[in-house]
Design a protein around this motif. Structure first.
Motif, mmCIF file in Angstrom:
data_model
loop_
_atom_site.group_PDB
_atom_site.id
_atom_site.type_symbol
_atom_site.label_atom_id
_atom_site.label_comp_id
_atom_site.label_asym_id
_atom_site.label_seq_id
_atom_site.Cartn_x
_atom_site.Cartn_y
_atom_site.Cartn_z
ATOM 1 N N GLN A 66 0.804 -1.229 0.000
ATOM 2 C CA GLN A 66 0.000 0.000 0.000
ATOM 3 C C GLN A 66 0.835 1.277 0.000
ATOM 4 N N HIS A 67 2.092 1.174 0.446
ATOM 5 C CA HIS A 67 2.947 2.370 0.524
ATOM 6 C C HIS A 67 4.328 2.076 -0.068
ATOM 7 N N PRO A 68 4.380 1.739 -1.362
ATOM 8 C CA PRO A 68 5.674 1.414 -1.975
ATOM 9 C C PRO A 68 6.663 2.576 -1.941
ATOM 10 N N GLU A 69 6.143 3.810 -1.771
ATOM 11 C CA GLU A 69 7.045 4.967 -1.718
ATOM 12 C C GLU A 69 8.003 4.883 -0.527
ATOM 13 N N LEU A 70 7.602 4.145 0.539
ATOM 14 C CA LEU A 70 8.485 3.976 1.705
ATOM 15 C C LEU A 70 9.742 3.189 1.352
ATOM 16 N N PHE A 71 9.673 2.452 0.253
ATOM 17 C CA PHE A 71 10.769 1.560 -0.135
ATOM 18 C C PHE A 71 11.359 1.975 -1.486
ATOM 19 N N PRO A 296 13.328 3.781 6.157
ATOM 20 C CA PRO A 296 12.641 3.861 4.870
ATOM 21 C C PRO A 296 13.236 4.925 3.947
ATOM 22 N N ALA A 297 12.653 5.045 2.767
ATOM 23 C CA ALA A 297 13.228 5.880 1.709
ATOM 24 C C ALA A 297 13.322 7.354 2.089
ATOM 25 N N GLY A 298 12.484 7.833 3.000
ATOM 26 C CA GLY A 298 12.517 9.246 3.367
ATOM 27 C C GLY A 298 13.638 9.632 4.311
ATOM 28 N N VAL A 299 14.350 8.651 4.832
ATOM 29 C CA VAL A 299 15.449 8.928 5.768
ATOM 30 C C VAL A 299 16.726 9.153 4.968
ATOM 31 N N ASP A 300 17.212 10.392 4.971
ATOM 32 C CA ASP A 300 18.431 10.704 4.218
ATOM 33 C C ASP A 300 19.684 10.584 5.083
ATOM 34 N N GLU A 301 19.551 10.989 6.354
ATOM 35 C CA GLU A 301 20.687 10.955 7.260
ATOM 36 C C GLU A 301 20.237 10.436 8.619
ATOM 37 N N LEU A 302 21.169 9.831 9.352
ATOM 38 C CA LEU A 302 20.858 9.333 10.695
ATOM 39 C C LEU A 302 22.111 9.377 11.543
#
Length: 315
Positions: A66-71, A296-302
């Motif tokens: 349902q939320h492929p954008e997360l990946f 997920p895909a929205g995480v650019d830095e950690l």
């Protein structure tokens, strides 16, 4: 989405399981024969559930669909990886897994199963079965028919921190007294070759799958060469164990404060030792031994701070 997805593991009871998943990780296991923690799973036989946040209560299967954008909007129909922790309180059956092509035809479209193991802990004289000694299919079949298991199977001593890459077609078995983090294709297809003539609670021997096992086993045995790479960044030591067709697997040893840029659509992480804090987008998330999460895909830095060890993977 720029938050990590923390997941609730699913537990599987096994004839060879024990209590180490409770004793070492504090998990609430269903019985004293709990063999597997399916830590990050979108397999129908045990899908993980999101613990908190915007998608709390979703299964990983639902999220993927349902939320492929997360990946990163992947092309794969199914979530491709499965992360497990295995408590081999007794010897596992000697087994082999098919490749994608064979499994697709013979197992109703299931994926094949290439996997790898990181030995979290083990008893002092622990070993595992990894490969075989037959030079031809005929010799392989003959030794199985005669029950010449000691001559056929290769046994290898293991210690904590060892890593093994197990491509499909490789004869293998974890043995008593090992605790392992397994990264694998999302498949539950296993062909048993030998089960030590054990019987279950009702006195029945478990089914063997010799015909399929003989068809898919690589003969002669081929151990894949590992090119382990170690790098240091401020606050962490990074070990790259394998970069293969189905997954890349790392160990992150955090010693203080380490920052990472996410250069993959998404990554999977399991805390196998220690504790600390994950910071994403200004939000802090406590990390403890036994936690499993997806970046997920929205995480650019950690940033991760503390003294802890993680096994991290991506496709």
């Amino acid at each position: 989405m720029n938050q990590p997805l923390f997941l609730e593991p699913i537990f599987q009871e096994r004839i060879w399981g024990g209590t180490t998943l409770r004793d070492q990780f504090g998990y609430e296991i269903p019985s004293n024969h709990t063999g597997e923690c399916w830590a990050i799973s979108a397999h129908p036989n045990g899908p993980s559930i999101v613990k908190s946040g915007e998608y709390k209560g979703y299964t990983l299967i639902e999220l993927w669909n349902q939320h492929p954008e997360l990946f990163g909007n992947p092309s794969s129909k199914v979530f491709p990886l499965l992360i497990k922790i295995l408590d081999a309180n007794d010897d596992l059956s000697v087994q082999v897994h098919p490749n994608d092509e064979y499994a697709y035809v013979h197992e109703n479209g299931e994926l094949g199963k290439t996997e790898c193991w990181y030995i979290i802990d083990c008893k002092e004289d622990a070993e595992l079965i990894f490969g075989h000694n037959a030079q031809t299919k005929e010799e392989f079949i003959s030794k199985i028919e005669k029950g010449e298991w000691d001559e056929l199977l290769r046994r290898i001593p293991v210690k904590p921190g060892d890593f093994f890459y197990v491509p499909s077609g490789t004869i293998h078995a974890l043995c008593e007294g090992t605790l392992v983090l397994e990264t694998q294709q999302s498949s539950d297809t296993t062909y048993r070759v030998y089960d030590y003539d054990r019987t279950d609670q009702s006195g029945e021997k478990r089914e063997l799958h010799l015909e399929k096992a003989i068809e898919v086993t690589t003969v002669p045995n081929q151990n894949a060469e590992l090119h382990v790479e170690k790098t240091e960044i401020p606050g962490a030591d990074i070990t790259t164990y394998v970069q293969a067709d189905y997954f890349t697997v790392y160990k992150w040893d955090i010693k203080g404060n380490a920052s990472f840029k996410q250069n993959q659509p998404y990554q999977l992480a399991s805390v196998i030792e220690g504790q600390g804090t994950l910071t994403v987008n200004g939000e802090n998330y406590p990390l403890n031994k036994g936690d499993h999460f997806i970046l997920p895909a929205g995480v650019d830095e950690l940033t991760i701070e503390g003294q802890l060890r993680l096994i991290v993977s991506h496709t």
